[in-house]
Design a protein around this motif. Structure first.
Motif, PDB file in Angstrom:
ATOM      1  N   GLU A  26      -1.714 -10.698   1.180  1.00  7.38           N
ATOM      2  CA  GLU A  26      -1.238  -9.680   2.118  1.00  7.38           C
ATOM      3  C   GLU A  26      -0.013  -8.952   1.594  1.00  7.38           C
ATOM      4  O   GLU A  26       0.236  -7.792   1.956  1.00  7.38           O
ATOM      5  CB  GLU A  26      -0.902 -10.328   3.472  1.00  7.38           C
ATOM      6  N   THR A  27       0.765  -9.571   0.752  1.00 10.25           N
ATOM      7  CA  THR A  27       2.007  -8.950   0.265  1.00 10.25           C
ATOM      8  C   THR A  27       1.960  -8.574  -1.218  1.00 10.25           C
ATOM      9  O   THR A  27       2.965  -8.124  -1.766  1.00 10.25           O
ATOM     10  CB  THR A  27       3.184  -9.912   0.494  1.00 10.25           C
ATOM     11  N   THR A  28       0.820  -8.733  -1.843  1.00 17.19           N
ATOM     12  CA  THR A  28       0.755  -8.506  -3.299  1.00 17.19           C
ATOM     13  C   THR A  28      -0.509  -7.718  -3.645  1.00 17.19           C
ATOM     14  O   THR A  28      -1.608  -8.044  -3.193  1.00 17.19           O
ATOM     15  CB  THR A  28       0.747  -9.833  -4.070  1.00 17.19           C
ATOM     16  N   LEU A  29      -0.299  -6.675  -4.498  1.00 15.92           N
ATOM     17  CA  LEU A  29      -1.398  -5.906  -5.083  1.00 15.92           C
ATOM     18  C   LEU A  29      -1.276  -5.957  -6.598  1.00 15.92           C
ATOM     19  O   LEU A  29      -0.165  -5.939  -7.138  1.00 15.92           O
ATOM     20  CB  LEU A  29      -1.368  -4.450  -4.618  1.00 15.92           C
ATOM     21  N   TRP A  82      -4.724   2.846 -11.203  1.00 19.63           N
ATOM     22  CA  TRP A  82      -6.133   2.498 -11.101  1.00 19.63           C
ATOM     23  C   TRP A  82      -6.307   0.980 -11.174  1.00 19.63           C
ATOM     24  O   TRP A  82      -5.340   0.241 -11.353  1.00 19.63           O
ATOM     25  CB  TRP A  82      -6.931   3.208 -12.199  1.00 19.63           C
ATOM     26  N   ASN A  83      -7.561   0.568 -11.006  1.00 25.08           N
ATOM     27  CA  ASN A  83      -7.886  -0.868 -10.979  1.00 25.08           C
ATOM     28  C   ASN A  83      -7.014  -1.635  -9.970  1.00 25.08           C
ATOM     29  O   ASN A  83      -6.371  -2.632 -10.305  1.00 25.08           O
ATOM     30  CB  ASN A  83      -7.727  -1.491 -12.380  1.00 25.08           C
ATOM     31  N   ILE A  84      -6.994  -1.129  -8.725  1.00 23.88           N
ATOM     32  CA  ILE A  84      -6.164  -1.731  -7.673  1.00 23.88           C
ATOM     33  C   ILE A  84      -6.925  -2.897  -7.058  1.00 23.88           C
ATOM     34  O   ILE A  84      -8.074  -2.766  -6.624  1.00 23.88           O
ATOM     35  CB  ILE A  84      -5.816  -0.688  -6.597  1.00 23.88           C
ATOM     36  N   MET A  85      -6.282  -4.058  -7.013  1.00 20.83           N
ATOM     37  CA  MET A  85      -6.887  -5.270  -6.450  1.00 20.83           C
ATOM     38  C   MET A  85      -5.834  -5.978  -5.580  1.00 20.83           C
ATOM     39  O   MET A  85      -4.669  -6.094  -5.968  1.00 20.83           O
ATOM     40  CB  MET A  85      -7.362  -6.218  -7.564  1.00 20.83           C
ATOM     41  N   GLU A 109       0.836  -1.212   0.000  1.00 22.47           N
ATOM     42  CA  GLU A 109       0.000   0.000   0.000  1.00 22.47           C
ATOM     43  C   GLU A 109       0.864   1.253   0.000  1.00 22.47           C
ATOM     44  O   GLU A 109       0.449   2.299  -0.499  1.00 22.47           O
ATOM     45  CB  GLU A 109      -0.909   0.006   1.243  1.00 22.47           C
ATOM     46  N   ARG A 110       2.072   1.135   0.581  1.00 20.01           N
ATOM     47  CA  ARG A 110       2.963   2.292   0.608  1.00 20.01           C
ATOM     48  C   ARG A 110       3.352   2.708  -0.815  1.00 20.01           C
ATOM     49  O   ARG A 110       3.485   3.885  -1.112  1.00 20.01           O
ATOM     50  CB  ARG A 110       4.208   1.928   1.425  1.00 20.01           C
ATOM     51  N   PHE A 111       3.517   1.744  -1.710  1.00 25.10           N
ATOM     52  CA  PHE A 111       3.804   2.043  -3.130  1.00 25.10           C
ATOM     53  C   PHE A 111       2.663   2.861  -3.753  1.00 25.10           C
ATOM     54  O   PHE A 111       2.904   3.825  -4.483  1.00 25.10           O
ATOM     55  CB  PHE A 111       3.994   0.726  -3.898  1.00 25.10           C
ATOM     56  N   ILE A 112       1.411   2.509  -3.399  1.00 25.15           N
ATOM     57  CA  ILE A 112       0.262   3.215  -3.948  1.00 25.15           C
ATOM     58  C   ILE A 112       0.238   4.646  -3.436  1.00 25.15           C
ATOM     59  O   ILE A 112       0.022   5.599  -4.197  1.00 25.15           O
ATOM     60  CB  ILE A 112      -1.039   2.480  -3.598  1.00 25.15           C
ATOM     61  N   ARG A 113       0.461   4.827  -2.103  1.00 29.20           N
ATOM     62  CA  ARG A 113       0.397   6.162  -1.516  1.00 29.20           C
ATOM     63  C   ARG A 113       1.489   7.061  -2.098  1.00 29.20           C
ATOM     64  O   ARG A 113       1.235   8.206  -2.470  1.00 29.20           O
ATOM     65  CB  ARG A 113       0.552   6.061   0.010  1.00 29.20           C
ATOM     66  N   ILE A 114       2.708   6.544  -2.198  1.00 32.76           N
ATOM     67  CA  ILE A 114       3.803   7.368  -2.722  1.00 32.76           C
ATOM     68  C   ILE A 114       3.560   7.684  -4.205  1.00 32.76           C
ATOM     69  O   ILE A 114       3.815   8.792  -4.673  1.00 32.76           O
ATOM     70  CB  ILE A 114       5.149   6.648  -2.532  1.00 32.76           C
ATOM     71  N   GLY A 115       3.031   6.735  -4.981  1.00 35.19           N
ATOM     72  CA  GLY A 115       2.752   6.964  -6.395  1.00 35.19           C
ATOM     73  C   GLY A 115       1.703   8.038  -6.610  1.00 35.19           C
ATOM     74  O   GLY A 115       1.850   8.905  -7.495  1.00 35.19           O
ATOM     75  N   LEU A 116       0.643   8.028  -5.800  1.00 29.73           N
ATOM     76  CA  LEU A 116      -0.390   9.069  -5.923  1.00 29.73           C
ATOM     77  C   LEU A 116       0.159  10.427  -5.519  1.00 29.73           C
ATOM     78  O   LEU A 116      -0.216  11.448  -6.095  1.00 29.73           O
ATOM     79  CB  LEU A 116      -1.597   8.692  -5.067  1.00 29.73           C
ATOM     80  N   ARG A 117       1.063  10.408  -4.511  1.00 25.46           N
ATOM     81  CA  ARG A 117       1.679  11.667  -4.102  1.00 25.46           C
ATOM     82  C   ARG A 117       2.537  12.264  -5.220  1.00 25.46           C
ATOM     83  O   ARG A 117       2.574  13.474  -5.424  1.00 25.46           O
ATOM     84  CB  ARG A 117       2.525  11.420  -2.845  1.00 25.46           C
ATOM     85  N   GLU A 118       3.207  11.412  -5.964  1.00 25.36           N
ATOM     86  CA  GLU A 118       4.044  11.874  -7.080  1.00 25.36           C
ATOM     87  C   GLU A 118       3.238  12.062  -8.361  1.00 25.36           C
ATOM     88  O   GLU A 118       3.811  12.252  -9.441  1.00 25.36           O
ATOM     89  CB  GLU A 118       5.160  10.853  -7.333  1.00 25.36           C
ATOM     90  N   LEU A 144      10.441   5.054  -7.136  1.00 30.08           N
ATOM     91  CA  LEU A 144       9.241   4.743  -6.365  1.00 30.08           C
ATOM     92  C   LEU A 144       9.350   3.365  -5.725  1.00 30.08           C
ATOM     93  O   LEU A 144       8.973   3.162  -4.558  1.00 30.08           O
ATOM     94  CB  LEU A 144       8.019   4.829  -7.285  1.00 30.08           C
ATOM     95  N   LEU A 145       9.858   2.391  -6.444  1.00 26.23           N
ATOM     96  CA  LEU A 145      10.019   1.042  -5.896  1.00 26.23           C
ATOM     97  C   LEU A 145      11.072   1.011  -4.796  1.00 26.23           C
ATOM     98  O   LEU A 145      10.927   0.295  -3.776  1.00 26.23           O
ATOM     99  CB  LEU A 145      10.411   0.079  -7.031  1.00 26.23           C
ATOM    100  N   LYS A 146      12.127   1.794  -4.970  1.00 30.75           N
ATOM    101  CA  LYS A 146      13.189   1.827  -3.955  1.00 30.75           C
ATOM    102  C   LYS A 146      12.702   2.443  -2.651  1.00 30.75           C
ATOM    103  O   LYS A 146      13.014   1.964  -1.557  1.00 30.75           O
ATOM    104  CB  LYS A 146      14.378   2.612  -4.519  1.00 30.75           C
ATOM    105  N   GLU A 147      11.894   3.512  -2.784  1.00 33.80           N
ATOM    106  CA  GLU A 147      11.404   4.211  -1.592  1.00 33.80           C
ATOM    107  C   GLU A 147      10.362   3.373  -0.846  1.00 33.80           C
ATOM    108  O   GLU A 147      10.299   3.390   0.393  1.00 33.80           O
ATOM    109  CB  GLU A 147      10.809   5.562  -1.998  1.00 33.80           C
ATOM    110  N   SER A 148       9.526   2.640  -1.595  1.00 34.82           N
ATOM    111  CA  SER A 148       8.483   1.829  -0.943  1.00 34.82           C
ATOM    112  C   SER A 148       8.976   0.443  -0.563  1.00 34.82           C
ATOM    113  O   SER A 148       8.226  -0.336   0.039  1.00 34.82           O
ATOM    114  CB  SER A 148       7.275   1.706  -1.873  1.00 34.82           C
ATOM    115  N   LYS A 149      10.219   0.107  -0.902  1.00 32.51           N
ATOM    116  CA  LYS A 149      10.815  -1.194  -0.611  1.00 32.51           C
ATOM    117  C   LYS A 149       9.957  -2.328  -1.174  1.00 32.51           C
ATOM    118  O   LYS A 149       9.693  -3.330  -0.498  1.00 32.51           O
ATOM    119  CB  LYS A 149      11.026  -1.368   0.901  1.00 32.51           C
TER     120      LYS A 149
END
Length: 404
Positions: free
Chosen positions: A43-46, A36-39, A22-31, A61-66
């Protein structure tokens, strides 16, 4: 509409894998990266769709969200164009083949001329070539069949009727020539008699006995050259041949307006090409709405074909020809000259080819309500000799009745 935009720009369908995806999603929207179409898969995969963006930004973005990314699909126009680029040779060959088929489907493959002799057929082909109709020409630039008929009938005076039809890639020209009745050849013994009254001018006798001389007045039916030669005691019948040139007279009446109004072409034209697709028309060339103040408009519609099928596309050619109104005010001398020339031309069309008009004499001339009335008579030199068969038995009886 949004889906069409995503398709145009391109997007990725990917799995985001990490302890906190979810952290990847939040940082991506911030940038301001469109996601879209998030499913959630587990627990570890979106699973989500990501707009195509800079690879460096996605890496940061991937580096920051680990997290790490697993791309499932690549969709949109940029990826499609990349595939085409990899297969550029096949794509170019396919496009060239389709264009070649389209061009061949709209090409004139055959021009058939029926009912014309070889000389007339050559004249027809030359006129058709001037109007862009020949084997190998594109049908899109060939005028309408009615315009071709007008062009042919205007220039061909020895044709009674001419028709132009089109079937597929073949044009057929049907011709009906003017057939004049051939003069009946008089075989065997014959005289040459006068076809009309005249004054004999010259005689050219190849065979036979001349019975008239120069400056002699003759009536219609009078024997000019006899087919009986020799004395009364010893004679024989021959086929008279020759020409007798006589002076004849004709009268004509003409009526010429003193003021004439003409609509003339200036020689300037303007072409507009349009492509009609279903109910929509797109201008290809020529965007002026009214190129001239006074003009004649000719519209030619050419359907575009593909093999044996007629496509919904139609090429429209609009030709504007500039015109002008001209008023010609004739003087009495000009009107008289035009009337005499017109009457002489009309008379020559009725006379034999070797006939000559010596002069024209005006008998009556008067102007009434803007019209010139003219009566003339023409002096003509023409061959007045026509063959007439000799009734041998009748002639022999006449010779027996003559006193010895």
């Amino acid at each position: 509409m949004r889906h069409l935009l995503h398709r145009t720009e391109g997007y990725l369908r990917a799995e985001i894998i990490g302890a906190e995806p979810e952290r990847f999603i939040r940082i991506g929207l911030r940038e301001q990266i469109r996601i879209w179409n998030i499913m959630r898969t587990n627990e570890t995969t979106l699973t989500c769709s990501i707009a195509l963006t800079d690879s460096n930004a996605l890496r940061m973005l991937l580096k920051e969200s680990k997290c790490r990314i697993h791309i499932l699909e690549k969709n949109g126009l940029p990826f499609y164009l990349r595939k085409l680029k990899l297969r550029l040779g096949i794509t170019a060959g396919l496009l060239f083949f389709m264009m070649l088929l389209l061009m061949l489907s709209n090409m004139v493959w055959s021009v058939r001329i029926d009912g014309a002799d070889p000389k007339l057929a050559d004249q027809i082909r030359n006129i058709l070539r001037q109007n862009h109709l020949y084997e190998g020409s594109l049908d899109l630039f060939v005028p309408d069949t009615s315009q071709l008929e007008n062009a042919l009938s205007t220039k061909l005076t020895k044709v009674t009727w001419i028709g132009v039809s089109r079937k597929g890639t073949t044009y057929r020209i049907n011709v009906v020539e003017k057939k004049y009745p051939k003069p009946k050849e008089v075989s065997g013994p014959r005289n040459l008699v006068a076809a009309k009254q005249a004054v004999v001018q010259r005689l050219y006798v190849e065979n036979g006995q001349p019975l008239v001389e120069s400056d002699q007045f003759v009536k219609a039916g009078q024997v000019l050259v006899s087919g009986k030669i020799g004395s009364d005691e010893s004679f024989k019948f021959v086929s008279s041949r020759g020409k007798v040139i006589g002076e004849t007279w004709y009268r004509s009446e003409m009526q010429i307006p003193m003021t004439n109004h003409y609509t003339l072409y200036t020689g300037k034209d303007y072409n507009r090409y349009q492509l009609k697709m279903w109910h929509m028309t797109v201008s290809l060339w020529g965007f002026k709405k009214q190129p001239f103040k006074a003009y004649d408009l000719e519209t030619v519609r050419k359907p575009i074909r593909f093999l044996i099928w007629r496509t919904p596309f139609v090429l429209i050619k609009q030709q504007y020809r500039q015109t002008k109104q001209v008023t010609r005010q004739l003087t009495v001398a000009q009107a008289t000259r035009d009337a005499i020339e017109s009457s002489e031309k009309k008379l020559l069309d009725q006379l034999p080819e070797d006939a000559k008009i010596l002069n024209a004499v005006i008998d009556y001339k008067k102007i009434v309500r803007g019209q010139l009335y003219l009566r003339t008579h023409q002096v003509v030199h023409e061959n007045i000799a026509v063959p007439k068969a000799i009734n041998i038995e009748k002639e022999k009886k006449k010779m027996k009745k003559k006193p010895q």
